[in-house]
Scaffold this motif. Structure first.
Motif, mmCIF file in Angstrom:
data_model
loop_
_atom_site.group_PDB
_atom_site.id
_atom_site.type_symbol
_atom_site.label_atom_id
_atom_site.label_comp_id
_atom_site.label_asym_id
_atom_site.label_seq_id
_atom_site.Cartn_x
_atom_site.Cartn_y
_atom_site.Cartn_z
ATOM 1 N N LYS A 246 0.861 -1.181 0.000
ATOM 2 C CA LYS A 246 0.000 0.000 0.000
ATOM 3 C C LYS A 246 0.895 1.227 0.000
ATOM 4 C CE LYS A 246 -3.259 2.683 2.809
ATOM 5 N NZ LYS A 246 -3.971 2.770 4.119
ATOM 6 N N HIS A 247 0.724 2.062 -1.031
ATOM 7 C CA HIS A 247 1.441 3.325 -1.125
ATOM 8 C C HIS A 247 0.451 4.465 -0.973
ATOM 9 C CE1 HIS A 247 5.117 1.394 -2.419
ATOM 10 N NE2 HIS A 247 4.571 0.928 -3.540
ATOM 11 N N THR A 248 0.838 5.499 -0.252
ATOM 12 C CA THR A 248 0.038 6.710 -0.133
ATOM 13 C C THR A 248 0.801 7.863 -0.781
ATOM 14 O OG1 THR A 248 -0.937 5.946 1.944
ATOM 15 C CG2 THR A 248 -1.103 8.297 1.461
ATOM 16 N N TYR A 249 0.115 8.593 -1.668
ATOM 17 C CA TYR A 249 0.751 9.652 -2.455
ATOM 18 C C TYR A 249 0.022 10.976 -2.268
ATOM 19 C CZ TYR A 249 2.641 5.652 -5.083
ATOM 20 O OH TYR A 249 3.249 4.482 -5.447
ATOM 21 N N THR A 250 0.751 12.045 -2.452
ATOM 22 C CA THR A 250 0.143 13.370 -2.500
ATOM 23 C C THR A 250 -0.452 13.611 -3.882
ATOM 24 O OG1 THR A 250 2.343 14.256 -2.989
ATOM 25 C CG2 THR A 250 1.587 14.366 -0.696
ATOM 26 N N ASN A 283 -6.565 12.374 4.296
ATOM 27 C CA ASN A 283 -5.671 11.875 5.327
ATOM 28 C C ASN A 283 -4.802 13.047 5.762
ATOM 29 O OD1 ASN A 283 -3.627 10.745 6.875
ATOM 30 N ND2 ASN A 283 -3.436 8.909 5.606
ATOM 31 N N VAL A 286 -0.973 13.016 6.220
ATOM 32 C CA VAL A 286 -0.111 13.085 5.042
ATOM 33 C C VAL A 286 -0.208 14.443 4.363
ATOM 34 C CG1 VAL A 286 0.335 12.099 2.750
ATOM 35 C CG2 VAL A 286 -0.228 10.605 4.677
ATOM 36 N N VAL A 292 -5.594 12.669 -0.574
ATOM 37 C CA VAL A 292 -4.445 11.869 -0.978
ATOM 38 C C VAL A 292 -4.926 10.692 -1.814
ATOM 39 C CG1 VAL A 292 -3.159 12.528 1.076
ATOM 40 C CG2 VAL A 292 -4.496 10.405 1.092
ATOM 41 N N ASP A 294 -4.381 6.594 -2.294
ATOM 42 C CA ASP A 294 -3.841 5.322 -1.816
ATOM 43 C C ASP A 294 -3.913 4.305 -2.945
ATOM 44 O OD1 ASP A 294 -3.339 6.098 0.840
ATOM 45 O OD2 ASP A 294 -5.410 5.698 1.428
ATOM 46 N N PRO A 318 6.214 7.616 -2.969
ATOM 47 C CA PRO A 318 5.085 7.649 -2.036
ATOM 48 C C PRO A 318 5.471 8.291 -0.715
ATOM 49 C CG PRO A 318 6.005 5.433 -2.183
ATOM 50 C CD PRO A 318 6.680 6.236 -3.253
ATOM 51 N N THR A 321 4.580 3.931 2.787
ATOM 52 C CA THR A 321 4.502 2.602 2.171
ATOM 53 C C THR A 321 4.350 1.546 3.256
ATOM 54 O OG1 THR A 321 5.802 3.186 0.213
ATOM 55 C CG2 THR A 321 5.760 0.861 0.837
ATOM 56 N N THR A 389 -15.103 8.967 0.110
ATOM 57 C CA THR A 389 -13.935 8.485 -0.630
ATOM 58 C C THR A 389 -14.349 8.139 -2.049
ATOM 59 O OG1 THR A 389 -12.103 6.884 -0.585
ATOM 60 C CG2 THR A 389 -14.263 6.076 0.029
#
Length: 505
Positions: A246-250, A283, A286, A292, A294, A318, A321, A389
């Motif tokens: 699982k990656h979280t990105y801006t 989120n 972040v 964000v 995911d 990311p 992670t 979401t």
């Protein structure tokens, strides 16, 4: 037999009689004597005011919540038959409930109805050959997964542990194993169905009621209550190991990410061992200002994800992670769809959760950015909607497309991406704003497809969609479904979940 003390029985009768309108003429005492006397000794009837009634009627979402006056906790198929016959004789609406996750607004047309609580029908029996299993009609997804896993077997299921297995299946049923084995419904071997006339019918692909078997695979909510069913099952390969990231990105990475997901999708030929989810949500840990993105990626058969799959995602830098590897039964914990997660919360009160789905074949990046900006603006300006979401599911599709599209009622086999704007509002007063928000997001995605048709997954439908978008635009589909509705449910007793009119639509 109705299991309750005389004192509790009397107080329940008084409470229920004061509470309900439709049952004023058909009292609880009549329900207890007329229906209760015909049920098995393990069945029960519950009325408002009891903890068991509250437990049975608790919902994941208050959107699409039916109005229930009586719960019949059935213990076998004959209890289902007697309840259907009783409800029909007294012109009382009824619905069957497994996991309590259905949240289409047509369920709100159940007024003072009978809930047929199916949870005791949860048996699992694997055949001697090990290629099929027979399940009770009230079995939940996690019960299917765990029971089969203990015998080195698996089958296509939904991705959330606490949903009923059949709820998704009767609408087609997407899941992680569909790339190899098709939809859940594609794996039906036979179904034992109680139809509106109270008959118990065993339906198969080649039997005398093969037309009903066809309808149950994609439009099944409209035709009966499944008390048991036999399903294809499969050996667990590679010791059942899966890898997860699982990656979280801006938000500045949005175009790069979904351009990559388009490449991963490979024009509908995504690798059969790889599937992903993406979400757009808030989120603040972040990014305190913007939503964000995911990205959840799963790969079958390996402890470490192939660089071909994972390297590009890492190169996009990311912010957070998380990785896991292990057996298939752990996936729901990694993805936070396990028992005890927020996805499995239910209660008498809580948020209104509505979904506004649309199917895609690929991502239009301009439409995606427009949807993101709309989501960001609305959730920033309306605190009641801030927990919403956008969910974007990319499963492998080879097994789905390998099935003849005319062979089941499921209509949208060429679509490869399930987009669903999940709009969460805190109170019923926020509902008009929530509906407008969800419909606006869906319209943005639809405009990006450049197609006249709007394809919708019935299990995610909010209820304001056209029947063509849910069940297919082909005239033959509409004619066949309406003809079968007239044959098996002419009085529309099963008319509360994306209902199909018998006269055509």
């Amino acid at each position: 037999m109705v299991t309750r003390s005389l004192k509790f029985w009397a107080s329940s009768l008084l409470y229920a009689t004061l509470l309900r309108e439709c049952h004023a003429q058909q009292s609880d005492a009549n329900i207890g004597s007329e229906l209760g006397g015909k049920l098995s000794s393990d069945a029960s009837i519950y009325f408002p005011g009891s903890a068991l009634f509250n437990n049975a009627t608790a919902r994941w979402s208050q959107f699409g919540k039916p109005n229930i006056s009586v719960v019949v906790e059935v213990a076998n198929k004959y209890d289902v038959v007697e309840t259907v016959k009783y409800a029909t004789a007294h012109n009382v609406s009824f619905i069957a409930i497994n996991g309590g996750h259905g949240n289409i607004d047509t369920l709100e047309n159940v007024h003072n109805g009978i809930e047929i609580w199916m949870h005791k029908l949860n048996s699992v029996q694997i055949s001697a050959k090990g290629d099929t299993a027979t399940f009770g009609g009230g079995v939940l997804s996690h019960q299917v997964i765990e029971s089969l896993w203990a015998s080195g077997k698996q089958t296509v299921t939904g991705v959330c542990d606490c949903t009923g297995f059949l709820g998704p299946a009767l609408g087609g049923g997407h899941g992680y194993l569909q790339g190899r084995h098709g939809l859940i419904a594609d794996n039906f071997v036979s179904l034992e169905v109680v139809t509106a006339d109270g008959a118990i019918r065993t339906v198969t692909d080649k039997g005398p009621e093969s037309d009903l078997f066809w309808a149950m695979k994609g439009a099944g909510h409209n035709f009966g209550i499944v008390t048991s069913f036999t399903q294809k099952i499969y050996d667990v390969p590679n010791n059942g190991v899966w890898s997860f990231v699982k990656h979280t990105y801006t938000q500045d990475k949005l175009e790069l990410l979904f351009q990559y997901l388009n490449i991963l999708g490979n024009n509908g030929r995504q690798r059969v061992d790889v599937m992903y989810w993406a979400t757009i949500n808030r989120n603040t840990d972040v990014d305190p200002v913007n939503p964000v993105i995911d990205i959840f990626v799963l790969q079958e058969g390996v402890e470490t994800m192939d660089a071909e799959v994972s390297l590009s995602l890492l190169n996009f830098a990311p912010a957070v992670t998380v990785t896991h590897s292990g057996p298939y039964v752990n996936i729901s914990t990694w993805t936070e769809f396990n028992i005890g997660s927020r996805a499995c919360d239910k209660g008498d009160e809580g948020p209104q959760i509505a979904r506004f789905p649309i199917n895609l074949k690929s991502y239009n990046l301009e439409a995606l950015r427009s949807a993101f900006n709309t989501f960001a603006q609305v959730t920033a300006n309306n605190s009641a909607l801030t927990h919403s979401t956008i969910m974007l599911e990319g499963y492998s599709n080879q097994g789905v497309q390998a099935v003849d599209e005319a062979s089941t009622a499921y209509p949208h086999r060429d679509d490869t991406i399930l987009v669903s704007s999940v709009i969460i509002s805190m109170t019923a007063a926020d509902r008009p704003a929530a509906m407008a928000f969800g419909d606006n997001l869906r319209d943005i995605f639809h405009t990006g497809t450049g197609e006249a048709e709007k394809h919708v997954y019935v299990n995610y439908a909010s209820g304001d969609e056209s029947l063509e978008s849910i069940y297919g635009y082909e005239p033959w589909r509409k004619n066949k479904l309406s003809t079968l509705k007239a044959k098996y449910d002419p009085e529309n007793r099963f008319g509360f979940y994306a209902p199909i009119p018998a006269a055509g639509f």
